[in-house]
Design a protein around this motif. Sequence first.
Motif, PDB file in Angstrom:
ATOM      1  N   UNK A   1       0.912  -1.128  -0.046  1.00 18.91           N
ATOM      2  CA  UNK A   1       0.150   0.019  -0.025  1.00 18.91           C
ATOM      3  C   UNK A   1       0.890   1.257   0.072  1.00 18.91           C
ATOM      4  N   UNK A   2       2.009   1.371   0.690  1.00 19.06           N
ATOM      5  CA  UNK A   2       2.845   2.296   0.778  1.00 19.06           C
ATOM      6  C   UNK A   2       3.377   2.550  -0.340  1.00 19.06           C
ATOM      7  N   UNK A   3       3.813   1.335  -0.970  1.00 17.09           N
ATOM      8  CA  UNK A   3       4.697   1.759  -2.372  1.00 17.09           C
ATOM      9  C   UNK A   3       3.740   2.129  -3.368  1.00 17.09           C
TER      10      UNK A   3
ATOM     11  N   UNK B   1       3.139  11.258   4.908  1.00 18.98           N
ATOM     12  CA  UNK B   1       3.925  10.541   6.033  1.00 18.98           C
ATOM     13  C   UNK B   1       5.093  10.124   4.915  1.00 18.98           C
ATOM     14  N   UNK B   2       5.095   9.443   3.911  1.00 19.93           N
ATOM     15  CA  UNK B   2       6.187   9.313   3.276  1.00 19.93           C
ATOM     16  C   UNK B   2       7.190  10.557   2.837  1.00 19.93           C
ATOM     17  N   UNK B   3       6.595  11.758   2.707  1.00 12.62           N
ATOM     18  CA  UNK B   3       7.267  12.947   2.264  1.00 12.62           C
ATOM     19  C   UNK B   3       7.927  13.364   3.562  1.00 12.62           C
TER      20      UNK B   3
ATOM     21  N   UNK C   1       3.635   1.619   9.570  1.00 16.79           N
ATOM     22  CA  UNK C   1       5.117   2.234   9.738  1.00 16.79           C
ATOM     23  C   UNK C   1       5.712   1.410   8.687  1.00 16.79           C
ATOM     24  N   UNK C   2       6.715   2.251   7.808  1.00 12.33           N
ATOM     25  CA  UNK C   2       7.339   1.474   6.702  1.00 12.33           C
ATOM     26  C   UNK C   2       8.193   0.474   7.228  1.00 12.33           C
TER      27      UNK C   2
ATOM     28  N   UNK D   1      13.024   6.727   1.946  1.00 18.57           N
ATOM     29  CA  UNK D   1      13.054   7.718   3.165  1.00 18.57           C
ATOM     30  C   UNK D   1      12.694   9.147   2.561  1.00 18.57           C
ATOM     31  N   UNK D   2      12.004  10.153   3.364  1.00 20.57           N
ATOM     32  CA  UNK D   2      12.063  11.473   2.872  1.00 20.57           C
ATOM     33  C   UNK D   2      13.238  12.128   1.943  1.00 20.57           C
TER      34      UNK D   2
END
Length: 216
Positions: A54-56, A99-101, A111-112, A134-135
Amino acid sequence: MPAARESLLDAAYTALARRPWAGVRMVDVAAVAGVSRQTLYNEFGSKDGLARALLRRETDAYLRGVERALAQARDPVDRLAAVSAWTIGAARDNVLVRAVLTGFWGERLPMPSRAAVSSSPVPAQRRADAGVPTPAELLAQVRDRAMAALTERGRPSETEELARACESAVRVALSYVVAPAGREEDPARLVRRVIAGAAGRQPAGVSAPSPTAGGR
């Protein structure tokens, strides 16, 4: 099963909007997507695998938006301003992109994490298991995409100034993500001013905005 995978990711995203990730149940995600729980596990392996996928997906969607902004037929300053506008809007509308940014992960979000060694037979999941940037890494990816787009037809000289302008555009956008602007503020205008004044000169391929550019 690309269609099932997307349906499951959509269901997981919808569930996350309603409750903390810790309260999202795999059986409910599968039911909303209209597939079996076994199909869910075949695609993602585990709840952690679902979170990574989902994060990807959301990170990749953000980067595709960056590329769309850079592909617009505008002058370089406007294209960087468009990247900033997209970044601000994407972070406002999508908690995972924000959150990723920024690297700010609340208790509601997954959490990643990275799988030690991905053994998934699904190529998309193996990529997801590698984790999200990471950001700092994400900012570098945006900067590099901007540099590639702005130098594709111009001279690749003065690369350092161009890189600074591209990175500054994203950093200005991130400042508005962390501290949202008031209604009267125009982030794109600030981006133009920052780029125009970078190092006291114009980066290669980035011309100063016209006297009326700030009002566009």
